[in-house]
Design a protein around this motif. Structure first.
Motif, mmCIF file in Angstrom:
data_model
loop_
_atom_site.group_PDB
_atom_site.id
_atom_site.type_symbol
_atom_site.label_atom_id
_atom_site.label_comp_id
_atom_site.label_asym_id
_atom_site.label_seq_id
_atom_site.Cartn_x
_atom_site.Cartn_y
_atom_site.Cartn_z
ATOM 1 N N UNK A 682 0.817 -1.216 0.000
ATOM 2 C CA UNK A 682 0.000 0.000 0.000
ATOM 3 C C UNK A 682 0.855 1.272 0.000
ATOM 4 N N UNK A 683 2.158 1.100 0.014
ATOM 5 C CA UNK A 683 3.040 2.262 0.054
ATOM 6 C C UNK A 683 3.290 2.775 1.449
ATOM 7 N N UNK A 684 2.966 1.963 2.475
ATOM 8 C CA UNK A 684 3.181 2.376 3.857
ATOM 9 C C UNK A 684 4.491 1.799 4.380
ATOM 10 N N UNK A 685 5.078 2.507 5.332
ATOM 11 C CA UNK A 685 6.317 2.056 5.939
ATOM 12 C C UNK A 685 6.097 0.745 6.670
ATOM 13 N N UNK A 686 7.037 -0.171 6.531
ATOM 14 C CA UNK A 686 6.893 -1.468 7.189
ATOM 15 C C UNK A 686 7.222 -1.369 8.670
ATOM 16 N N UNK A 687 6.447 -2.079 9.472
ATOM 17 C CA UNK A 687 6.745 -2.163 10.904
ATOM 18 C C UNK A 687 6.139 -3.449 11.442
ATOM 19 N N UNK A 688 6.823 -4.020 12.422
ATOM 20 C CA UNK A 688 6.330 -5.256 13.010
ATOM 21 C C UNK A 688 4.987 -5.056 13.694
ATOM 22 N N UNK A 689 4.805 -3.871 14.278
ATOM 23 C CA UNK A 689 3.551 -3.614 14.981
ATOM 24 C C UNK A 689 2.372 -3.592 14.014
ATOM 25 N N UNK A 690 2.602 -3.131 12.794
ATOM 26 C CA UNK A 690 1.538 -3.126 11.783
ATOM 27 C C UNK A 690 1.324 -4.511 11.180
#
Length: 991
Positions: A682-690
């Motif tokens: 989706x073009x969002x920054x990757x993060x483990x929390x997401x």
């Protein structure tokens, strides 16, 4: 022939493709075996021997941090690096690749400290050498883990001999570079505000800081004016606005803009209330209690917004006023004046009643940095906690007081809030926190609200807020003129070497000037990288070298306790370097100090510096202790290319640039390539929390490394780019098409004998000459893409050629000839000659991208040959063709295919071979016969018509029992056309 006689099955007479190369890749199972063969054969050293003596191309590996599993950013970065090295090697150059790791610094130290925190132990109670040994062990663990993971990506490198910043030899190299700075006078000790992490208790470099949006407390504070050339100001209050209340206890002055329009203001209150009695009186009382007969000084442009904050504060004091009371305050200008008129004005601190530090006068000083963008147009100055504050106060003889300690608390002996903090705690700065409460009791807090959104620096490691804090640190000056010089390590008796400095006559230049000149001489891909690093270098402050931690290379300086000057003796420096080379950073200790100083100096006269170096200095020195080291004789300096993420413009690219410019007068690289960051689908920054991360380890397990490689080289990596399950499925589909291209070529060339079959270009049909011409164009595009590091174009062009020019066009047309022409037919021989040329070219083009698959392809055809990765760029035979003419023909072919498609869907015609097509005569390029068109369009017959429409009808001719073409010469379905009759007769005779 009798109607009851069965027709002969001619399938065994057709030359169908034959290959053991499977359609299903099975990469996750197959790749590890190929990797094991490479390792056992030492493929990397085979390549080195094959390219020995050739033109060099050196990609210097920027060291990843040794503190965790490889993530998708690592994977992209190393695939790009491997692609550069492999394509340069393919071009015939000697391109050795030595991988490296950054092993010192806070992230590793922090992880080791966590072990102690979990056990409720204090790491400061552990002997330093023991603690550093744990850090070294932790880093080595992750080096070993990451090394195996990067190998699995198919990266070809000197894995058995990497460089680590924690190797003793590397640490000695870093110390050597530091002492070059010292010997040339490019290092000084000073107290300046630097980025400081109270959580990690150390200074940070700009590259170690990231900015996050937060909400802070904003306050307006009144400083009473006690002396001024403008007599009306005495007794009035200079009002400042700040979002860091914790700096008020360290205030020492106020700043104004000399050219700003200011005024002495009173106020006119307006109260709206639901009743004319109690509510109205409450509002008036609140104003009187807070402001009284206040007159204040502020910028004319900001007086109104200041009073709006004060009024808002009054209107929302629920404990005093009801919801029905609304207060507004109108500024009343009593006297205008210019900022310059404030020269000589003195204020007193709101907490002056505490005496001591707070009783001292607070002068108002001229500051060019003061603007009317926000606040009040007056800025309070705390030289401990701001660069502008420090510089302005220093210019007027006001020195820092070092009130805030490394942990973010005020000193125990500080008059106001001593021992309290931490200053980055929102509760400490809140409107009801101790600072605001005390200011309110002193009658100086005009407004306070915890609602100011803004961007604020955080440590990218601990994610905690940082502060500007003035501490004694070691710096490299950006603007000190230094004469051109050369360094070398000269023999010194039994000691390994001394740092010798030779200064040459010439114009002096500052480090900033030298770096800017080097940037101008460097190639940047993409070009916008030049502007990015230029703006950073152009405006950066002096380089803060020191860190107050344990795990790192020490600042190996002895400072004279009387003079404050650091010792700069080549003999001492030589002993320090050799001690570190023998024992690593543990060699820098109190116990070894006298031996390092030698008989010429008394250890009691010198302070041994215990700070360590900024980890960016470590990695910034890699060009020195790797590219110039005898340990890796295949390397050379400067490097042809540095390649990292775009964040390294303020990190490794910059620290390497500054280090090299300071010691060598040039950049350590000729070119810099940067890539963007990998986002989710989706073009969002990757993060483990997401939960939106993509693990390259999982992807290799599910798809194989070649799929990751194809993805990494397909995206426009110069910008931020995306990855996700659906994207990977698309890449896997793209891979299957490439694999099928190779499978088809392998099958078509199963028994190909170049000596017996190959035809020269001038004896080939026009279609073959056209395909070779297209291959020549492809070759030129691929070469240019390599030169431009444009791997997106490289892969896209290769895939499009295989899909559109080969599978959908050439292979489709030549199936008939390949399957049904006689073995010695010139058309078939020409086609197979071109197939062989295509194979040798495409497998080489694909080798840097699909490293495992290309090896499988090559080994399938040539099982006894050396690795495909030892091959060089293909030699493509020269061939010419009228491309415009062929473009027109292919466009007409598309129209024919589209016209036949409805008949296919309706099953009126099952194959184009059953179609008779009439095409506009005007659309047929010159030189093509109806027979040529039928062959190229794969139809039964083609005629030319007068109209503009492609007309399709079903052929009435019988179908050849071998080639399935419908031809007038075939009298009955199942009989043979003349071509097939001749081929079968020949095959039967030779059986």
């Amino acid at each position: 022939m009798s109607d009851t006689t069965p027709k002969r099955d001619y399938r065994d007479t057709v030359f169908l493709p034959k290959t053991d190369f499977p359609m299903k890749a099975g990469l996750p199972q197959k790749e590890p075996g190929i990797l094991e063969r490479w390792q056992s054969a030492d493929l990397y050293q085979q390549v080195r021997k094959a390219r020995a003596g050739r033109e060099k191309f050196i990609l210097h590996d920027g060291p990843p941090y040794a503190n965790g599993d490889m993530h998708i950013g690592h994977a992209l970065n190393h695939v790009l690096k491997d692609m550069v090295v492999r394509t340069q090697t393919l071009l015939g150059k000697d391109s050795p690749y030595v991988p490296g790791w950054d092993c010192h610094g806070l992230p590793i130290e922090w992880k080791v400290e966590e072990k102690y925190r979990k056990k409720k132990l204090n790491k400061d109670e552990v002997p330093a050498e023991e603690f550093r040994a744990e850090c070294r062990e932790y880093a080595q663990h992750w080096v070993d883990v990451q090394r195996e993971q990067l190998k699995r990506l198919g990266t070809l490198a000197d894995w058995d001999n990497p460089y680590l910043t924690m190797q003793f030899e590397s640490e000695a190299g870093i110390v050597t570079e530091l002492l070059k700075f010292a010997q040339s006078g490019q290092i000084y000790r000073g107290a300046k505000p630097v980025m400081w992490s109270p959580v990690e208790k150390t200074a940070l470099a700009e590259a170690e800081v990231e900015y996050e949006d937060i909400v802070s407390t904003q306050i307006d504070v009144a400083f009473e004016i006690v002396e001024s050339p403008i007599k009306e100001l005495v007794g009035a209050h200079a009002v400042i606005w700040t979002t860091t209340p914790w700096t008020i206890p360290v205030n020492q002055a106020l700043a104004y803009g000399p050219e700003v329009e200011y005024g002495l203001f009173g106020y006119r209150p307006h109260v709206q209330a639901s009743s004319e009695s109690d509510d109205l009186q409450q509002g008036l009382d609140a104003i009187q209690n807070l402001l009284g007969d206040l007159t204040f000084v502020a910028a004319t442009a900001l007086a109104e917004s200041h009073l709006e904050r004060v009024a808002y504060q009054l209107s929302t004091r629920q404990q005093t006023l009801g919801n029905s009371v609304r207060i507004s305050l109108e500024p009343v200008l009593l006297r205008p004046f210019k900022g310059a008129d404030l020269a000589g004005t003195i204020c007193r601190h709101p907490m002056h009643h505490l005496g001591g530090f707070y009783a001292e006068p607070r002068p108002m000083l001229p500051g060019d940095f003061v603007t009317t963008d926000s606040g009040t147009g007056l800025v309070h100055m705390a030289p401990d906690h701001g660069e502008d504050d420090f510089d302005l106060c220093k210019a007027h003889g006001i020195n820092p007081v070092f009130a805030v300690q490394g942990d973010g608390k005020y000193r125990e002996d500080w008059l106001w809030l001593g021992g309290q903090g931490s200053v980055i705690n929102p509760k400490f700065n809140a409107p009801d926190g101790p600072i605001c409460t005390d200011l309110k009791e002193a009658g100086a807090l005009l407004s306070a609200s915890a609602d100011y959104p803004h961007s604020y620096p955080h440590s990218w490691r601990s994610k905690a807020k940082v502060i500007f804090r003035c501490t004694p640190q070691w710096f490299v000056p950006m603007d000190k003129p230094v004469a051109p010089f050369d360094f070398e390590v000269a023999p010194l008796g039994a000691i390994g070497g001394a740092v010798a400095l030779a200064t040459h006559a010439g114009k002096t230049a500052t480090l900033r000037e030298t770096a800017m000149k080097a940037i101008a001489a460097t190639r940047f891909v993409p070009e916008k990288g030049r502007n990015r690093i230029s703006s950073m270098v152009e405006g950066r402050p002096d380089w803060v070298l020191s860190r107050q931690r344990a795990w790192g290379v020490p600042i190996t300086l002895f400072v004279n306790r009387k003079t404050g000057e650091y010792l700069c003796d080549p003999q001492v420096n030589a002993r320090i370097i050799e001690a570190v080379r023998a024992k690593g950073v543990d060699a820098w200790s109190d116990e070894a100090a006298q031996a390092l100083l030698g008989n010429e100096y008394d250890v009691d006269d010198y302070e041994r510096i215990t700070d360590i170096l900024d980890v960016w200095f470590d990695s910034g020195c890699t060009h020195a202790f790797v590219l110039e080291s005898a340990r890796w004789p295949d390397l050379q300096s400067p490097a042809d290319l540095y390649l990292e993420g775009s964040d390294q413009h303020r990190g490794w690219f910059q620290s390497s640039l500054l280090e090299s410019c300071a010691t060598r007068g040039r950049a350590p690289y000729k070119a810099v390539l940067t890539h963007g960051f990998t986002m989710d689908a989706k073009g969002e920054k990757m993060s483990k929390s997401k939960g939106n991360t993509i693990s390259p380890l999982d992807t290799m397990r599910d798809y194989g490394a070649d799929i990751i490689r194809l993805w990494a080289l397909s995206v426009d990596f110069t910008e931020d780019h995306r990855i996700g399950p659906e994207i990977l499925k698309g890449v896997a589909d793209q891979y299957r098409k490439l694999r099928n291209t190779f499978r088809y070529l392998l099958g078509a060339l199963a028994d190909y004998d170049a000596q017996a079959e190959a035809l020269p270009v001038d004896q080939m049909p026009e279609l073959e000459r056209y395909m070779l011409s297209l291959l020549g164009d492809l070759d030129a595009t691929m070469r240019k893409a390599v030169d431009d590091f444009d791997f997106n174009t490289y892969v896209r062009t290769l895939v499009d050629f295989c899909n559109e020019d080969l599978s959908a066009f050439y292979f489709d047309i030549r199936k008939d000839s390949l399957y049904c022409d006689g073995a010695g037919d010139l058309r078939r021989r020409a086609a197979r000659t071109v197939f062989d040329t295509l194979f040798h070219a495409l497998v080489r083009y694909a080798a840097p991208v699909l490293v495992f698959t290309s090896e499988e392809v090559w080994g399938t055809r040539f099982p006894d040959a050396d690795s495909v990765h030892l091959l060089e760029w293909p030699e493509v035979p020269a061939a010419s063709a009228d491309h415009r003419r062929w473009d027109d023909l292919r466009a007409l072919r598309e129209r024919v295919t589209e016209a036949i498609e409805p008949f296919r869907r309706e099953k009126t015609i099952r194959s184009g071979l059953e179609a008779e097509v009439s095409v506009p005569a005007s659309a047929v390029p010159a030189g093509f016969t109806e027979s040529d068109l039928a062959e190229l369009f794969i139809t039964g017959a083609v005629t030319r018509g007068d109209g503009d429409v492609v007309a399709v009808s079903k052929s009435g001719d019988a179908k050849c029992g071998r080639c399935w073409r419908l031809l007038p010469e075939v009298t009955e379905d199942g009989d043979l056309c003349q071509r097939c009759e001749d081929v079968v007769t020949e095959l039967d005779a030779s059986a």
